[in-house]
Structure formats: structure tokens, C-alpha cells
Enzyme design. Structure first.
Site, PDB file in Angstrom:
ATOM      1  N   GLU A  35      36.473  29.363  50.544  1.00  0.00           N
ATOM      2  CA  GLU A  35      35.929  28.717  49.352  1.00  0.00           C
ATOM      3  C   GLU A  35      36.364  27.262  49.273  1.00  0.00           C
ATOM      4  O   GLU A  35      35.569  26.372  48.949  1.00  0.00           O
ATOM      5  CB  GLU A  35      36.402  29.468  48.095  1.00  0.00           C
ATOM      6  CG  GLU A  35      35.876  30.887  48.010  1.00  0.00           C
ATOM      7  CD  GLU A  35      36.610  31.717  46.965  1.00  0.00           C
ATOM      8  OE1 GLU A  35      36.134  32.817  46.667  1.00  0.00           O
ATOM      9  OE2 GLU A  35      37.663  31.276  46.471  1.00  0.00           O
ATOM     10  N   GLY A 101      34.191  40.133  40.776  1.00  0.00           N
ATOM     11  CA  GLY A 101      33.452  41.378  40.650  1.00  0.00           C
ATOM     12  C   GLY A 101      32.706  41.388  39.328  1.00  0.00           C
ATOM     13  O   GLY A 101      33.252  40.988  38.291  1.00  0.00           O
ATOM     14  N   MET A 217      41.176  37.579  39.966  1.00  0.00           N
ATOM     15  CA  MET A 217      42.635  37.653  40.061  1.00  0.00           C
ATOM     16  C   MET A 217      43.370  36.324  39.843  1.00  0.00           C
ATOM     17  O   MET A 217      44.572  36.262  40.068  1.00  0.00           O
ATOM     18  CB  MET A 217      43.019  38.231  41.428  1.00  0.00           C
ATOM     19  CG  MET A 217      42.464  39.627  41.685  1.00  0.00           C
ATOM     20  SD  MET A 217      42.824  40.275  43.348  1.00  0.00           S
ATOM     21  CE  MET A 217      44.604  40.513  43.248  1.00  0.00           C
ATOM     22  N   GLU A 218      42.663  35.280  39.398  1.00  0.00           N
ATOM     23  CA  GLU A 218      43.324  33.977  39.255  1.00  0.00           C
ATOM     24  C   GLU A 218      42.981  33.216  37.973  1.00  0.00           C
ATOM     25  O   GLU A 218      43.798  32.426  37.476  1.00  0.00           O
ATOM     26  CB  GLU A 218      42.991  33.059  40.446  1.00  0.00           C
ATOM     27  CG  GLU A 218      43.462  33.542  41.792  1.00  0.00           C
ATOM     28  CD  GLU A 218      42.508  34.539  42.437  1.00  0.00           C
ATOM     29  OE1 GLU A 218      42.975  35.370  43.226  1.00  0.00           O
ATOM     30  OE2 GLU A 218      41.295  34.493  42.130  1.00  0.00           O
ATOM     31  N   ASP A 241      30.278  41.349  44.135  1.00  0.00           N
ATOM     32  CA  ASP A 241      30.103  42.792  44.040  1.00  0.00           C
ATOM     33  C   ASP A 241      30.067  43.188  42.571  1.00  0.00           C
ATOM     34  O   ASP A 241      30.186  42.341  41.681  1.00  0.00           O
ATOM     35  CB  ASP A 241      31.249  43.520  44.756  1.00  0.00           C
ATOM     36  CG  ASP A 241      32.608  43.092  44.226  1.00  0.00           C
ATOM     37  OD1 ASP A 241      33.021  43.637  43.190  1.00  0.00           O
ATOM     38  OD2 ASP A 241      33.244  42.209  44.830  1.00  0.00           O
TER      39      ASP A 241
END
Length: 274
Positions: A35, A101, A217-218, A241
Site C-alpha cells: 500500500e 473487511g 487493525m490500525e 473482503d
């Protein structure tokens, strides 16, 4: 007493704001190397700077000076890299690009959520009275932070305008069709925890408990650091996803396109800055 506390908080915030002197540079972050590389490839006159072992790359995008870094996965890594960036480079604003997600049933892999607010979904306390506390505490003011960290309104508005003017990469049809489908972009709630969610039960919980549109997660860790230091921020997530039982399979298929579109949007926002 309340008046004294309020005056103390205001004085603390003003004092800290005066101590944090910004520079004309924009901070760009991403969790994964792929990324971050998408953003770094667009830099003019890139230069590497290593701060306490963390690699930052400075350069220009359009007319803007920027500094780019990979945070690594998870909240602690994200907070550490953000803090180092703020301390060393003093950016005026911070933008994050990455994947997530999807937890909103109206969204599909490849769609984008521009976070108007972020929250920790794995932080809190549980009491015997079943009254959870989800608010973190600001170590500067000693007061509770909001449960949801709001995005900077100017950056949010700018992102909404920019996304109407750029062409994002079409998303491959999951059923395998002859043409790709267009990307759906929305503003919404992004929640953060130190877990890779691949469970429809957890997805339903995040949706009902937080109104979440995406999970990762960040984001909230970066948002909390920026909120406490009073630096404008914006988190952008492209869905790889649906965070369900097939998340790992969908991730492999949609991650490349999702990452490219998220990076493209962040780059376009930077180019549109005054």
C-alpha cells in the site's frame, strides 16, 4: 469544580497546541508495504529518512510536500509510527490509506469507506452490572476521549468532492463476468481492533454494537494519536473482503485492486489540497 476542570482542560490544550508547531507537510500512512509503495511511486524527489529504525520517505505530490511511512500491522505499530511522524516531521495533517473487511451488508469487496469516525472495538471494561466503558483516556488532559474519533471535517468534505472527479479501477465480478463493476464509495464508521475478523457472528456484533461499515487493525489508533495531539486526520479504507468465513479467499482476489483504489484516492486528495 466543573468550571475549574474545564479551564484546566482548555489551558492544557492551548499550551500543547502552541508547543506542537506544524510544518507545511502532509503525513501519509499505510499498514502494508504494498500500500505504501503505491504512494511512494508517485513522489517527486523522494528522500529516505530513518527515525528510530522506522523508514520515512519525503517528497512531493503535486504542490504538496509529503512524508510517507509504513506503520506495520496492528494498533501499537500504527500508534508508534504515527507518534514518530508527528514528533519528527510535524505534519499539518495525516491521511491513511489501506484495506479493510466490510461489515456493511450493502458493500462488496472493492468498495471504499471514507471514515467520518473511527472507534476501538476491542477496548473497554466489563463490570458486574454489564455496563461497558469504551472510551480511552487522554493522557494530556486526563479526560475521557470520545468513543468515536471524528475525522477532520475539511478533509472529509474534500475527499467527498475529489472522489466524484476521479476514475477508480473497476472491481472484478465475484461470479466472473465479462465486465467489472463500478466502485461504491461511502462515508461511514470504521472500527479497529487487534484481530483479523473472518466471522459472520463477529461482523453482526460490530454492526449492531458500533454501526460499523468496515473493520481493520490500525485506524482508531492513528485517529486517537492525532485527536490527542490535535492534528487533522482522515482514514480511507478500500474493502478487500466481507470479514466473513471466506475473508481469506476474497482477500487474495480483491486486495490488489482495493489497495490501488485507496491509494489513488489519497493521492488525489493530496493533489487537491490548497
Amino acid at each position: 469544580m466543573k468550571k475549574l476542570c474545564l479551564l484546566f482542560i482548555l489551558a492544557t490544550n492551548v499550551a500543547f497546541a502552541q508547543r506542537y508547531k506544524t510544518r507545511p507537510i502532509t503525513g501519509l500512512l499505510g499498514a502494508f508495504g504494498a500500500e505504501v509503495e503505491l504512494v511512494k511511486h508517485t513522489l517527486k524527489k523522494p528522500k529516505t529518512v530513518v527515525v528510530d529504525g522506522v523508514t520515512f520517505t519525503t517528497g512531493r505530490i503535486g504542490k504538496q510536500n509529503v512524508v510517507v511511512a509504513e506503520t506495520g500491522i496492528g494498533k501499537v505499530n500504527a500508534a508508534m509510527t504515527t507518534a514518530l511522524m508527528l514528533d519528527h516531521f510535524r505534519p499539518k495533517r495525516v491521511l491513511f490509506t489501506g484495506i479493510a473487511g466490510g461489515t456493511n451488508p450493502d458493500l462488496q469487496p472493492g468498495d471504499i469507506v471514507i471514515a467520518n469516525r473511527t472507534a476501538h472495538h476491542d477496548y473497554g471494561s466489563i463490570t458486574d452490572k454489564n455496563t461497558p466503558t469504551r472510551q480511552t483516556r487522554n493522557p494530556i488532559t486526563k479526560e475521557f476521549n470520545p468513543a468515536y474519533f471524528p475525522a477532520d471535517s475539511m478533509l472529509l468534505t474534500l475527499a467527498g468532492n475529489v472522489v466524484k472527479q476521479i476514475k477508480l479501477e473497476g472491481i472484478p465480478l465475484e461470479s466472473g463476468g465479462v465486465s467489472d463493476r463500478p466502485v461504491k464509495v461511502m462515508t461511514g464508521t470504521v472500527v479497529t481492533g487487534d484481530v483479523f475478523v473472518a466471522s459472520p457472528i463477529k461482523v453482526n456484533s460490530l454492526r449492531s454494537d458500533f454501526g460499523a461499515d468496515a473493520t481493520e487493525m490500525e485506524g482508531a489508533a492513528i485517529a486517537q494519536v492525532c485527536y490527542q495531539i490535535q492534528v487533522p486526520h482522515l482514514i480511507i479504507r478500500s474493502l478487500s473482503d466481507r470479514a466473513d468465513a471466506e475473508a481469506h479467499i476474497a482477500y487474495d482476489k480483491f486486495y490488489p485492486t482495493a489497495a490501488r483504489n485507496s491509494a489513488k484516492l489519497v493521492i488525489a486528495i493530496v493533489e487537491a489540497l490548497d
